[in-house]
Scaffold this motif. Structure first.
Motif, PDB file in Angstrom:
ATOM      1  N   HIS A 168       0.746  -1.421   0.185  1.00 47.28           N
ATOM      2  CA  HIS A 168      -0.076   0.047   0.052  1.00 47.28           C
ATOM      3  C   HIS A 168       0.778   1.362   0.021  1.00 47.28           C
ATOM      4  N   PRO A 169       0.523   2.372  -0.766  1.00 44.55           N
ATOM      5  CA  PRO A 169       1.462   3.247  -0.802  1.00 44.55           C
ATOM      6  C   PRO A 169       1.604   3.994   0.396  1.00 44.55           C
ATOM      7  N   LEU A 170       0.659   4.485   1.450  1.00 44.03           N
ATOM      8  CA  LEU A 170       0.835   5.034   2.469  1.00 44.03           C
ATOM      9  C   LEU A 170       1.827   4.205   3.623  1.00 44.03           C
ATOM     10  N   VAL A 171       1.620   3.069   3.733  1.00 39.91           N
ATOM     11  CA  VAL A 171       2.368   1.922   4.302  1.00 39.91           C
ATOM     12  C   VAL A 171       3.843   1.785   3.663  1.00 39.91           C
ATOM     13  N   ALA A 172       4.025   2.043   2.396  1.00 38.22           N
ATOM     14  CA  ALA A 172       5.378   2.006   1.792  1.00 38.22           C
ATOM     15  C   ALA A 172       6.191   3.294   2.132  1.00 38.22           C
ATOM     16  N   SER A 173       5.325   4.430   2.132  1.00 35.90           N
ATOM     17  CA  SER A 173       5.952   5.580   2.325  1.00 35.90           C
ATOM     18  C   SER A 173       6.339   5.768   3.996  1.00 35.90           C
ATOM     19  N   LEU A 174       5.443   5.447   4.771  1.00 40.13           N
ATOM     20  CA  LEU A 174       6.008   5.316   6.330  1.00 40.13           C
ATOM     21  C   LEU A 174       7.132   4.287   6.435  1.00 40.13           C
TER      22      LEU A 174
END
Length: 193
Positions: A168-174
């Motif tokens: 997931h993009p949010l999780v990857a960014s975090l």
């Protein structure tokens, strides 16, 4: 709810309390061993504070998945990721323990908890995929924040949970932010350059 059902629910809650004493491999910022209950609490808090960034996700379902994901550990404990091996029966043990733990519950509640755990384990919904990703992030966050023993292997976290945190993009960014912190810790230890 009937009085007998209430007694069953209370018996379940009493057994689930064991998660407060089930220790994980990480340590709090004060240096005390972290419990599975504390991990689960902050995992749910992560979901709460990032909920607005998750359009199309059933946040209540995501929270339920997070609450039950390690519930079986109340009986047999946690196996740190660094000690998990291919072919180990961690999942089967947790499923078996969860079946024992939920036995006193009314059938519908027992079924719901077992179904949620199965969904999480199989990552069979967008919410379950996110729960797995946030679970790995919370672990890494605690490892970076905790007052860990001198021999704590920060470098391990650079490969830990990559599949789950890239879904997931949010999780990857975090994850990218946490990886920077992890690299700094590992570099201080001399484990990476």
């Amino acid at each position: 709810m009937l009085a007998e059902e209430m007694k069953g629910v209370l018996a379940f809650l009493k057994s689930a309390e064991k998660l407060k004493d089930t220790l994980r491999s990480g340590h709090t910022s004060g240096g005390r061993g972290e419990s599975t209950a504390e991990h689960t609490w902050r995992l749910c808090l992560m979901v709460l504070v990032f909920a607005r960034e998750l359009p199309g996700i059933d946040v209540l379902k995501l929270l339920k998945l997070c609450i039950v994901h390690d519930l079986g550990e109340a009986l047999s404990g946690d196996i740190p990721a660094i000690f998990q091996t291919e072919g180990a029966h961690k999942s089967e043990q947790e499923r078996s323990d969860l079946q024992v733990l939920t036995q006193p519950l009314p059938p519908a509640q027992r079924s719901e908890i077992l179904s949620l755990w199965e969904e999480y384990e199989a990552a069979s919904s967008p919410e379950a995929v996110l729960a797995k990703g946030f679970d790995k992030l919370e672990t890494i966050l605690q490892h970076n924040q905790g007052l860990n023993p001198a021999d704590f292997d920060y470098a391990f976290n650079l490969t830990y949970g990559l599949k789950q945190t890239s879904a997931h993009p949010l999780v990857a960014s975090l994850r990218a932010i946490l990886d920077e912190e992890t690299r700094a810790h590992a570099t201080e230890q001399g484990r990476i350059r």
